[in-house]
Design an enzyme around this catalytic site. Structure first.
Site, PDB file in Angstrom:
ATOM      1  N   ARG A   1       5.361 -50.395  46.408  1.00 11.74           N
ATOM      2  CA  ARG A   1       5.054 -49.883  47.965  1.00 11.74           C
ATOM      3  C   ARG A   1       5.142 -48.370  47.993  1.00 11.74           C
ATOM      4  O   ARG A   1       5.297 -47.530  46.967  1.00 11.74           O
ATOM      5  CB  ARG A   1       6.520 -50.107  48.687  1.00 11.74           C
ATOM      6  CG  ARG A   1       7.353 -50.457  47.347  1.00 11.74           C
ATOM      7  CD  ARG A   1       9.079 -48.968  47.960  1.00 11.74           C
ATOM      8  NE  ARG A   1       9.218 -48.127  48.618  1.00 11.74           N
ATOM      9  CZ  ARG A   1       9.011 -46.481  48.250  1.00 11.74           C
ATOM     10  NH1 ARG A   1       8.757 -46.759  47.494  1.00 11.74           N
ATOM     11  NH2 ARG A   1       8.996 -45.929  49.378  1.00 11.74           N
ATOM     12  N   GLY A   2       4.883 -47.506  49.327  1.00 12.85           N
ATOM     13  CA  GLY A   2       4.916 -46.097  49.481  1.00 12.85           C
ATOM     14  C   GLY A   2       3.219 -46.299  49.789  1.00 12.85           C
ATOM     15  O   GLY A   2       2.292 -46.498  49.184  1.00 12.85           O
ATOM     16  N   ALA A   3       2.703 -44.781  50.973  1.00 15.23           N
ATOM     17  CA  ALA A   3       1.541 -45.444  51.148  1.00 15.23           C
ATOM     18  C   ALA A   3       0.287 -44.640  50.305  1.00 15.23           C
ATOM     19  O   ALA A   3      -0.104 -45.642  49.295  1.00 15.23           O
ATOM     20  CB  ALA A   3       1.123 -43.983  52.642  1.00 15.23           C
TER      21      ALA A   3
ATOM     22  N   ARG B   1      -1.047 -55.206  53.842  1.00 11.93           N
ATOM     23  CA  ARG B   1      -0.012 -53.897  54.659  1.00 11.93           C
ATOM     24  C   ARG B   1      -0.419 -53.202  55.985  1.00 11.93           C
ATOM     25  O   ARG B   1      -1.666 -53.168  55.754  1.00 11.93           O
ATOM     26  CB  ARG B   1       0.178 -53.563  53.860  1.00 11.93           C
ATOM     27  CG  ARG B   1       2.193 -54.333  53.582  1.00 11.93           C
ATOM     28  CD  ARG B   1       3.220 -53.310  52.059  1.00 11.93           C
ATOM     29  NE  ARG B   1       4.133 -53.144  53.748  1.00 11.93           N
ATOM     30  CZ  ARG B   1       5.372 -52.197  53.234  1.00 11.93           C
ATOM     31  NH1 ARG B   1       5.361 -51.642  52.015  1.00 11.93           N
ATOM     32  NH2 ARG B   1       6.196 -51.911  54.165  1.00 11.93           N
TER      33      ARG B   1
ATOM     34  N   ASP C   1       2.891 -42.982  56.884  1.00 11.59           N
ATOM     35  CA  ASP C   1       2.130 -43.856  55.759  1.00 11.59           C
ATOM     36  C   ASP C   1       1.155 -43.766  56.435  1.00 11.59           C
ATOM     37  O   ASP C   1      -0.269 -44.569  56.489  1.00 11.59           O
ATOM     38  CB  ASP C   1       2.978 -45.458  56.392  1.00 11.59           C
ATOM     39  CG  ASP C   1       4.156 -45.880  55.467  1.00 11.59           C
ATOM     40  OD1 ASP C   1       4.573 -45.138  55.475  1.00 11.59           O
ATOM     41  OD2 ASP C   1       3.615 -46.319  54.535  1.00 11.59           O
TER      42      ASP C   1
ATOM     43  N   ASN D   1       6.041 -43.349  60.060  1.00 14.72           N
ATOM     44  CA  ASN D   1       6.417 -43.145  58.137  1.00 14.72           C
ATOM     45  C   ASN D   1       7.340 -44.349  59.329  1.00 14.72           C
ATOM     46  O   ASN D   1       7.718 -45.004  59.805  1.00 14.72           O
ATOM     47  CB  ASN D   1       6.650 -41.725  58.742  1.00 14.72           C
ATOM     48  CG  ASN D   1       7.745 -41.848  56.733  1.00 14.72           C
ATOM     49  OD1 ASN D   1       7.698 -42.617  55.695  1.00 14.72           O
ATOM     50  ND2 ASN D   1       8.755 -41.399  57.168  1.00 14.72           N
TER      51      ASN D   1
HETATM   52  O1  MRU Z   1       7.972 -49.989  53.739  1.00 13.20           O
HETATM   53  P1  MRU Z   1       7.335 -48.947  52.298  1.00 13.20           P
HETATM   54  O2  MRU Z   1       9.116 -49.103  51.313  1.00 13.20           O
HETATM   55  O3  MRU Z   1       6.159 -49.476  52.044  1.00 13.20           O
HETATM   56  O4  MRU Z   1       7.327 -47.772  53.262  1.00 13.20           O
HETATM   57  C1  MRU Z   1       7.360 -45.734  52.513  1.00 13.20           C
HETATM   58  C2  MRU Z   1       7.365 -44.922  53.449  1.00 13.20           C
HETATM   59  O5  MRU Z   1       7.743 -45.403  54.708  1.00 13.20           O
HETATM   60  C3  MRU Z   1       7.336 -43.594  52.890  1.00 13.20           C
HETATM   61  O6  MRU Z   1       8.193 -42.614  53.763  1.00 13.20           O
HETATM   62  C4  MRU Z   1       5.678 -43.275  53.026  1.00 13.20           C
HETATM   63  O7  MRU Z   1       4.844 -44.697  52.363  1.00 13.20           O
HETATM   64  C5  MRU Z   1       5.409 -42.302  52.304  1.00 13.20           C
HETATM   65  S1  MRU Z   1       5.345 -42.145  50.687  1.00 13.20           S
HETATM   66  C6  MRU Z   1       4.299 -40.961  49.888  1.00 13.20           C
END
Ligand code: MRU
Length: 347
Positions: free
Chosen positions: A48-50, A91, A241, A251
């Protein structure tokens, strides 16, 4: 210095993902050899995380491509589009996923060789996306350091969710800025919102800080305004994101309220994100698709059901922070006021 954290790694012909659902209690890897498993890993948030999702999707494209049985170029490219469709459906909000799939499809289309050669090029492209992201995050960290408040000498920063090494190929965006500040002796402490409902702050950001010896204090999301009023926070740094062309930022849910309370306390609010997170095709943040996740994330904590039956839930995973609440967007090319972000389109 501790062992670097790489959430997505190519090793022995398959991808190794750190299982982020098991952290911090277990540090384990999941082996991914097929695109269907990669798609599932993204949906279930093993990864997870963009930016990390983008890297994972790039490898997913290669894994799918290498399993195709045709030697006909046109047929191969058409089936690759189908693989891209599977990954795009995992996603909806983090644009890095779509950016990476587009880039992989472009790589294939631009390669004039045989199917075997295109497949080979796809692996090279995925590895390049992976390596580039680490360099990008390091550049974000350096640029972020330059725009943080100059006093006090040692800052207390607040972050939301996890925008660290785990959310990228390594190092992190918002946490990259924190890491750089720590390395330069400019950080006194990081405050990390726990980030309900999935607790990325409490579970993941705090875990990363422990790995590096960065002093961290976890607070419930509802405590941020109180901490600001008490003078505990000098600046807020979060990831993103998807960023619209006007500088509005999607985000993790709760980011918007954090930006509002930061504004009310005149505390600078920064967003750290790579160019691959900017969606120049969207005029403003109202056009960003917001993922809604299963209500069990709200009514269930571990094995325990915490709500009575017969009620409704609303569980958006992201929100949009309007550009006017953001002091600067920190990219690998420097830090810019949100209104200037559209100028980066042709970098
Ligand atoms: O649902 P997630 O855990 O994938 O969400 C992640 C976030 O909102 C992060 O802040 C975003 O992806 C930036 S990661 C460098």
């Amino acid at each position: 210095m501790n062992t670097p954290v790489y959430p997505v790694r190519w090793q022995n012909n398959r991808v190794l993902l750190i299982d982020q659902n098991r952290l911090p209690n277990e540090y384990t890897h999941v082996e991914i050899s097929r695109v269907e498993d990669m798609a599932r890993a993204i949906t279930t948030m093993i990864v997870r995380g963009a930016p990390a999702i983008g890297v994972a999707a790039a490898y997913g494209m290669y894994l799918g491509a290498r399993d195709l049985r045709t030697t006909d170029r046109a047929e191969f490219l058409s089936q690759l589009t189908g693989i891209g469709k599977t990954l795009r459906a995992t996603r909806p909000t983090a644009v890095n996923l779509f950016w990476a799939v587009d880039r992989m499809e472009q790589t294939a289309a631009n390669c004039a060789g045989t199917v075997a050669e295109i497949t080979e090029q796809l692996l090279v492209a995925a590895q390049k996306i992976n390596a580039e992201d680490i360099e990008t995050c390091q550049a974000i960290g350096a640029h972020g350091l330059a725009v943080l408040p100059s006093s006090p000498e040692q800052l207390c920063l607040l972050t939301h969710c996890n925008a660290g090494a785990l959310a990228t190929a390594g190092y992190g965006t918002a946490l990259g800025v924190v890491r750089s500040a720590w390395a330069e002796g400019r950080l006194a402490r990081l405050y990390a919102d726990e980030t309900r409902p999935r607790l990325q702050g409490a579970r993941l950001t705090s875990w990363e800080c422990v790995q590096e010896g960065i002093p961290v204090t976890v607070i419930a999301d509802s405590m941020a305004a109180h901490c600001m009023k008490q003078g505990l926070i000098d600046a807020v740094v979060v990831g993103a994101d998807r960023i619209a062309a006007n500088g509005d930022v999607a985000n993790k849910i709760g980011t918007y309220s954090l930006a509002l309370v930061a504004k009310a306390h005149q505390i600078p609010f920064f967003v750290a994100a790579p160019l691959s997170t900017i969606d120049f095709s969207l005029r403003d943040g109202s056009l960003i698709p917001i993922e809604e996740r299963h209500p069990s994330e709200l009514y269930q904590i571990g094995e325990t059901i915490v709500c009575p039956p017969g009620i409704e839930f609303y569980n958006p995973a992201f929100d949009v922070t309007p550009a006017h609440l953001i002091q600067a967007i920190i990219t690998e090319f420097g830090a810019f006021p949100p209104a200037e972000i559209a100028n980066l389109q042709h970098r």
